[in-house]
Design a protein around this motif. Structure first.
Motif, mmCIF file in Angstrom:
data_model
loop_
_atom_site.group_PDB
_atom_site.id
_atom_site.type_symbol
_atom_site.label_atom_id
_atom_site.label_comp_id
_atom_site.label_asym_id
_atom_site.label_seq_id
_atom_site.Cartn_x
_atom_site.Cartn_y
_atom_site.Cartn_z
ATOM 1 N N LYS A 29 0.863 -1.130 0.063
ATOM 2 C CA LYS A 29 -0.070 -0.085 -0.194
ATOM 3 C C LYS A 29 0.979 1.211 -0.066
ATOM 4 C CE LYS A 29 -4.207 -1.720 0.818
ATOM 5 N NZ LYS A 29 -3.751 -3.173 0.316
ATOM 6 N N ASP B 201 -2.651 0.974 9.923
ATOM 7 C CA ASP B 201 -3.893 1.005 9.122
ATOM 8 C C ASP B 201 -3.793 1.462 7.739
ATOM 9 O OD1 ASP B 201 -5.279 -0.135 11.234
ATOM 10 O OD2 ASP B 201 -6.280 1.797 12.065
ATOM 11 N N ASP B 202 -2.940 2.557 7.739
ATOM 12 C CA ASP B 202 -2.589 3.301 6.291
ATOM 13 C C ASP B 202 -1.989 2.378 5.333
ATOM 14 O OD1 ASP B 202 -3.652 5.619 7.530
ATOM 15 O OD2 ASP B 202 -1.618 6.555 7.799
ATOM 16 N N TYR B 203 -1.489 1.343 5.857
ATOM 17 C CA TYR B 203 -0.685 0.382 4.955
ATOM 18 C C TYR B 203 -1.404 -1.072 4.896
ATOM 19 C CZ TYR B 203 2.447 4.322 4.819
ATOM 20 O OH TYR B 203 2.872 5.320 4.412
ATOM 21 N N GLY B 204 -2.686 -1.079 5.559
ATOM 22 C CA GLY B 204 -3.328 -2.374 5.391
ATOM 23 C C GLY B 204 -3.012 -3.466 6.186
ATOM 24 N N THR C 188 -2.978 -5.450 9.169
ATOM 25 C CA THR C 188 -4.009 -6.057 10.066
ATOM 26 C C THR C 188 -3.460 -7.087 11.267
ATOM 27 O OG1 THR C 188 -4.788 -7.726 8.728
ATOM 28 C CG2 THR C 188 -6.059 -5.743 8.451
#
Lengths: 185, 140
Positions: free
Chosen positions: A125, A153-156, A158
């Motif tokens: 991402k 979260d900005d880079y997916g 999880t």
């Protein structure tokens, strides 16, 4: 592919009027710290490759995710397999510019604050970033230093529900690299 | 009867403690430093490995990324990193090289001199401008 073309173009025209135009490192250092009340997880990597063209400020930096060293084996396994998924996303990259570098006299030693503008890609991402970098010109080398925060979260990235309290949402990152004038091979 | 109950409680406690220590030991075990005891999935010349990465990085990653491989080549430089581990670069025709960081106990720099041909086994971390191998051991 875009990265490869950019690297090839950055390798071209190494000198203009005998003055080094490209500065390079293959041993840059990056450190991250995920701090939570439950546990601190950190890791480092001293294999960061970067090339900077001081004639136009263009820069590429590449971090191999599997070259990170985490002290604990369990954390290392989760870092690679669960969070960064390093088999699918083996590298993080920065492709951008340090525009103020073009206006600096790199024959004079001194410390400067410059801005890194460009695209930071982690875990497949990408995000646009604008980051202050301390740049020290010393003995013909450029020493870059920068601290910033990465929101996972900005880079997916999880985190499984059962370990959510053990992984920070915002990870502290430190980068240090010494770029040297590139020599002809 | 009471004695037997006490015995069982002790047994449970000791077993629990052993399991506890084992679990903590497992969770907090340090990351393994070397791949000396691991089998290489491939053995090839350093120049060939670099060539494969320069030609098709994705394909080369599918073959080598994260795996232990053995590479043979002529040493072009030996440097030491900030943890005093030897970092060996192999001779190549292009700007890139195959860079191998030896694990601490293997970092006997005197064995590694420029111009000698060696085989080094390590875990492939991928490709920047170089192919990067970590946790390396000198094979011969």
């Amino acid at each position: 592919m875009k990265l490869k073309i950019l690297i090839i173009s950055l390798f071209a025209f190494m000198f203009i009027n005998g003055q080094a135009q490209k500065y390079i490192t293959k041993t840059g250092y990056v450190y991250f710290m995920s701090h939570t009340d439950a546990i601190d997880i950190d890791g480092s990597n001293n294999k960061v490759a970067a090339i900077l063209d001081v004639s136009n400020g263009e820069m590429v930096a590449i971090v191999l995710i599997k070259a990170f060293e985490l002290p604990l084996a369990t954390a290392d396994k989760h870092f690679n397999e669960t969070y960064m998924e390093s088999d699918d996303h083996p590298k993080a990259t920065f492709i951008g510019k340090l525009p103020e570098v073009t206006g600096l006299d790199l024959t004079v030693e001194g410390e400067h604050e410059v801005t890194a503008q460009g695209t930071l890609s982690i875990h497949g991402k990408s995000q646009e970033i604008n980051q202050k970098v301390k740049l020290l010109v010393k003995e013909g080398k450029l020493m870059g230093n920068c601290d910033f925060k990465v929101n996972i979260d900005d880079y997916g990235i999880t985190v499984p529900e059962d370990v959510k309290d053990r992984v920070a949402k915002v990870v502290d990152v430190k980068i240090k690299m010494t770029l040297e004038p590139m020599k002809n091979k | 009867m009471k004695k037997q109950k006490k015995k069982i409680i002790w047994l449970v406690l000791i077993t629990g403690a052993i399991i506890g220590v084992a679990v903590i030991g497992y969770l907090f075990r340090p990351t393994s430093e070397c791949v000396c005891n691991k089998k290489a999935v491939a053995t090839l010349a350093a120049t060939e490995l670099l060539n494969q990465y320069e030609t098709d990085e994705e394909k080369a990653n599918s073959l080598y990324l994260g795996n232990v491989i053995a590479v043979e080549g002529i040493i072009s430089s030996v440097e030491s990193d900030d943890l005093n581990r030897a970092v060996v670069a192999f001779e190549s025709q292009s700007f890139g090289t195959v860079s191998c960081t030896l694990c601490e106990k293997e970092s006997e720099m005197e064995k590694l001199t420029e111009g000698t041909t060696v085989t080094i086994k390590g875990q492939c971390s991928g490709y920047t401008f170089d192919v990067v191998l970590v946790k390396c051991c000198l094979v011969n």
